[in-house]
Scaffold this active site. Structure first.
Site, PDB file in Angstrom:
ATOM      1  N   ASN A  11       0.867  -1.183   0.000  1.00 54.29           N
ATOM      2  CA  ASN A  11       0.000   0.000   0.000  1.00 54.29           C
ATOM      3  C   ASN A  11       0.901   1.230   0.000  1.00 54.29           C
ATOM      4  O   ASN A  11       1.494   1.568   1.023  1.00 54.29           O
ATOM      5  CB  ASN A  11      -0.909  -0.019   1.232  1.00 54.29           C
ATOM      6  CG  ASN A  11      -1.731   1.264   1.368  1.00 54.29           C
ATOM      7  OD1 ASN A  11      -1.873   2.017   0.409  1.00 54.29           O
ATOM      8  ND2 ASN A  11      -2.265   1.501   2.546  1.00 54.29           N
ATOM      9  N   TRP A  12       1.009   1.868  -1.162  1.00 53.80           N
ATOM     10  CA  TRP A  12       1.883   3.033  -1.276  1.00 53.80           C
ATOM     11  C   TRP A  12       1.358   4.248  -0.527  1.00 53.80           C
ATOM     12  O   TRP A  12       2.079   5.222  -0.342  1.00 53.80           O
ATOM     13  CB  TRP A  12       2.070   3.416  -2.752  1.00 53.80           C
ATOM     14  CG  TRP A  12       2.902   2.474  -3.558  1.00 53.80           C
ATOM     15  CD1 TRP A  12       3.456   1.286  -3.140  1.00 53.80           C
ATOM     16  CD2 TRP A  12       3.292   2.636  -4.931  1.00 53.80           C
ATOM     17  NE1 TRP A  12       4.161   0.705  -4.169  1.00 53.80           N
ATOM     18  CE2 TRP A  12       4.069   1.511  -5.278  1.00 53.80           C
ATOM     19  CE3 TRP A  12       3.051   3.604  -5.892  1.00 53.80           C
ATOM     20  CZ2 TRP A  12       4.612   1.337  -6.555  1.00 53.80           C
ATOM     21  CZ3 TRP A  12       3.585   3.446  -7.161  1.00 53.80           C
ATOM     22  CH2 TRP A  12       4.362   2.325  -7.487  1.00 53.80           C
ATOM     23  N   LYS A  13       0.090   4.217  -0.142  1.00 56.38           N
ATOM     24  CA  LYS A  13      -0.562   5.384   0.457  1.00 56.38           C
ATOM     25  C   LYS A  13      -0.386   6.585  -0.499  1.00 56.38           C
ATOM     26  O   LYS A  13      -0.365   6.389  -1.705  1.00 56.38           O
ATOM     27  CB  LYS A  13      -0.035   5.637   1.869  1.00 56.38           C
ATOM     28  CG  LYS A  13      -0.167   4.389   2.752  1.00 56.38           C
ATOM     29  CD  LYS A  13       0.040   4.652   4.201  1.00 56.38           C
ATOM     30  CE  LYS A  13      -0.138   3.364   4.996  1.00 56.38           C
ATOM     31  NZ  LYS A  13      -0.053   3.595   6.445  1.00 56.38           N
ATOM     32  N   HIS A  96      -9.628   1.126   5.137  1.00 54.09           N
ATOM     33  CA  HIS A  96      -8.336   1.355   5.793  1.00 54.09           C
ATOM     34  C   HIS A  96      -8.544   2.315   6.959  1.00 54.09           C
ATOM     35  O   HIS A  96      -9.367   3.222   6.895  1.00 54.09           O
ATOM     36  CB  HIS A  96      -7.327   1.930   4.795  1.00 54.09           C
ATOM     37  CG  HIS A  96      -5.923   1.928   5.303  1.00 54.09           C
ATOM     38  ND1 HIS A  96      -5.458   2.872   6.194  1.00 54.09           N
ATOM     39  CD2 HIS A  96      -4.880   1.074   5.078  1.00 54.09           C
ATOM     40  CE1 HIS A  96      -4.186   2.613   6.479  1.00 54.09           C
ATOM     41  NE2 HIS A  96      -3.807   1.532   5.817  1.00 54.09           N
ATOM     42  N   GLU A  98      -7.009   4.767   7.963  1.00 56.12           N
ATOM     43  CA  GLU A  98      -6.853   6.186   7.627  1.00 56.12           C
ATOM     44  C   GLU A  98      -8.124   6.735   6.986  1.00 56.12           C
ATOM     45  O   GLU A  98      -8.497   7.892   7.202  1.00 56.12           O
ATOM     46  CB  GLU A  98      -5.642   6.364   6.714  1.00 56.12           C
ATOM     47  CG  GLU A  98      -4.334   6.099   7.448  1.00 56.12           C
ATOM     48  CD  GLU A  98      -3.167   5.737   6.544  1.00 56.12           C
ATOM     49  OE1 GLU A  98      -2.083   5.490   7.083  1.00 56.12           O
ATOM     50  OE2 GLU A  98      -3.346   5.687   5.306  1.00 56.12           O
ATOM     51  N   GLU A 167      -5.367  -4.769  10.823  1.00 54.15           N
ATOM     52  CA  GLU A 167      -4.378  -3.713  10.988  1.00 54.15           C
ATOM     53  C   GLU A 167      -4.647  -2.982  12.301  1.00 54.15           C
ATOM     54  O   GLU A 167      -5.458  -2.063  12.345  1.00 54.15           O
ATOM     55  CB  GLU A 167      -4.417  -2.743   9.797  1.00 54.15           C
ATOM     56  CG  GLU A 167      -5.808  -2.383   9.284  1.00 54.15           C
ATOM     57  CD  GLU A 167      -5.832  -1.049   8.559  1.00 54.15           C
ATOM     58  OE1 GLU A 167      -4.862  -0.742   7.890  1.00 54.15           O
ATOM     59  OE2 GLU A 167      -6.830  -0.318   8.704  1.00 54.15           O
ATOM     60  N   GLY A 173       2.293   2.729  10.867  1.00 52.91           N
ATOM     61  CA  GLY A 173       3.148   3.895  10.684  1.00 52.91           C
ATOM     62  C   GLY A 173       3.786   4.400  11.960  1.00 52.91           C
ATOM     63  O   GLY A 173       4.363   5.481  11.994  1.00 52.91           O
ATOM     64  N   SER A 211       2.634  -2.402  10.374  1.00 49.13           N
ATOM     65  CA  SER A 211       4.097  -2.218  10.366  1.00 49.13           C
ATOM     66  C   SER A 211       4.862  -3.519  10.158  1.00 49.13           C
ATOM     67  O   SER A 211       5.893  -3.754  10.788  1.00 49.13           O
ATOM     68  CB  SER A 211       4.569  -1.514  11.650  1.00 49.13           C
ATOM     69  OG  SER A 211       4.075  -0.199  11.704  1.00 49.13           O
ATOM     70  N   GLY A 232       2.894  -1.204   4.275  1.00 49.50           N
ATOM     71  CA  GLY A 232       2.924   0.232   4.020  1.00 49.50           C
ATOM     72  C   GLY A 232       4.303   0.697   3.594  1.00 49.50           C
ATOM     73  O   GLY A 232       4.745   0.476   2.468  1.00 49.50           O
ATOM     74  N   GLY A 233       5.033   1.323   4.514  1.00 49.82           N
ATOM     75  CA  GLY A 233       6.318   1.939   4.190  1.00 49.82           C
ATOM     76  C   GLY A 233       7.312   1.018   3.503  1.00 49.82           C
ATOM     77  O   GLY A 233       8.023   1.435   2.579  1.00 49.82           O
TER      78      GLY A 233
END
Length: 249
Positions: A11-13, A96, A98, A167, A173, A211, A232-233
């Site tokens: 997930n590049w966000k 998600h 967010e 999640e 994050g 994470s 994610g990251g």
């Protein structure tokens, strides 16, 4: 459990640019030729066409980060499942944390988005998870079961076609990660809920999405009910993402 292939979804966000995307996807395609798991990239909508071209001929699947519950109409800024399908999208993230936190998306809207995706042959990656306050209050199981129940109720017999991603909001994050044991405990709860809802519960992949990184992926993926990761990251760094893919093999 069946010997189903694990799924690693990046997930590049809201990250990326044309040049960086090109380098990243080319490195992933070159590095995952022997991948034994399924791999997807959920990229910002403006880059769907670019990544679709770059992944051509590779096993890399394309994913969207959201989808509208509407088919078409006066919904500025939204994109429908039919539109996503035209770009070869296989997966769409819905619910998600967010989106729930910053855009006020509730359980029913998430369920409706999952339904819209399924209607067009797109697999929704349904995210569920608790906040730190909810975990500390002992409400983790109650929260994730409520979130998944809405999707089950709305989608009925199609529920075996979804992917679930657990999640924990407190581990997204933040660098904090649920221990493999904590993650497995919640995954087992979700698996039991799916067993009660469908004749094919083992067809549903349950991903961990808090994470997960190159260092902890192997220990998390070794758990019996963790079928992959929503990354994610680490999905923005080819070496790290490839290491997670290898751990899921």
């Amino acid at each position: 459990m069946t010997n189903k292939k694990k799924l690693v979804a990046g997930n590049w966000k809201m990250n990326g640019n044309v040049a960086a995307n090109d380098a990243l996807v080319r490195a992933l395609v070159a590095g995952m030729k022997d991948a034994k798991c399924q791999v997807a990239l959920c990229v910002p909508a403006p880059y769907l066409a670019q990544v679709q071209m770059l992944r051509h001929g590779s096993p890399l699947e394309l994913g969207a980060q959201d989808v509208s519950k509407h088919e078409q109409g006066a919904y500025t800024g939204e994109h429908s499942a039919a539109m996503l399908k035209e770009f070869g999208v296989r997966y769409a993230i819905v619910g998600h944390s967010e989106r729930r936190q910053y855009h006020g998306e509730g359980d029913q809207l998430v369920a409706d988005k999952a339904k819209a995706a399924l209607a067009h042959g797109i697999t929704p990656i349904v995210c569920v998870g608790e906040t730190l306050e909810e975990r500390e209050a002992g409400r983790t199981e109650e929260v994730v079961k409520r979130q998944l129940a809405a999707v089950i109720h709305t989608n009925g017999h199609c529920i075996s076609e979804i992917v679930v991603a657990y999640e924990p909001v407190w581990a997204i994050g933040t660098g904090r990660t649920a221990t493999p044991e904590q993650a497995q405990q919640v995954h087992a709860v979700l698996r039991a809920q799916l067993h009660a809802a469908t004749e094919h519960p083992d067809r549903v992949l349950i991903l961990y999405g808090g994470s997960m990184n190159a260092a902890n992926a192997a220990s998390l993926l070794a758990q019996p009910d963790i079928d992959g990761g929503l990354i994610g990251g680490a999905s923005l760094k080819a070496p790290d993402f490839l290491q997670i893919i290898a751990a899921a093999g």
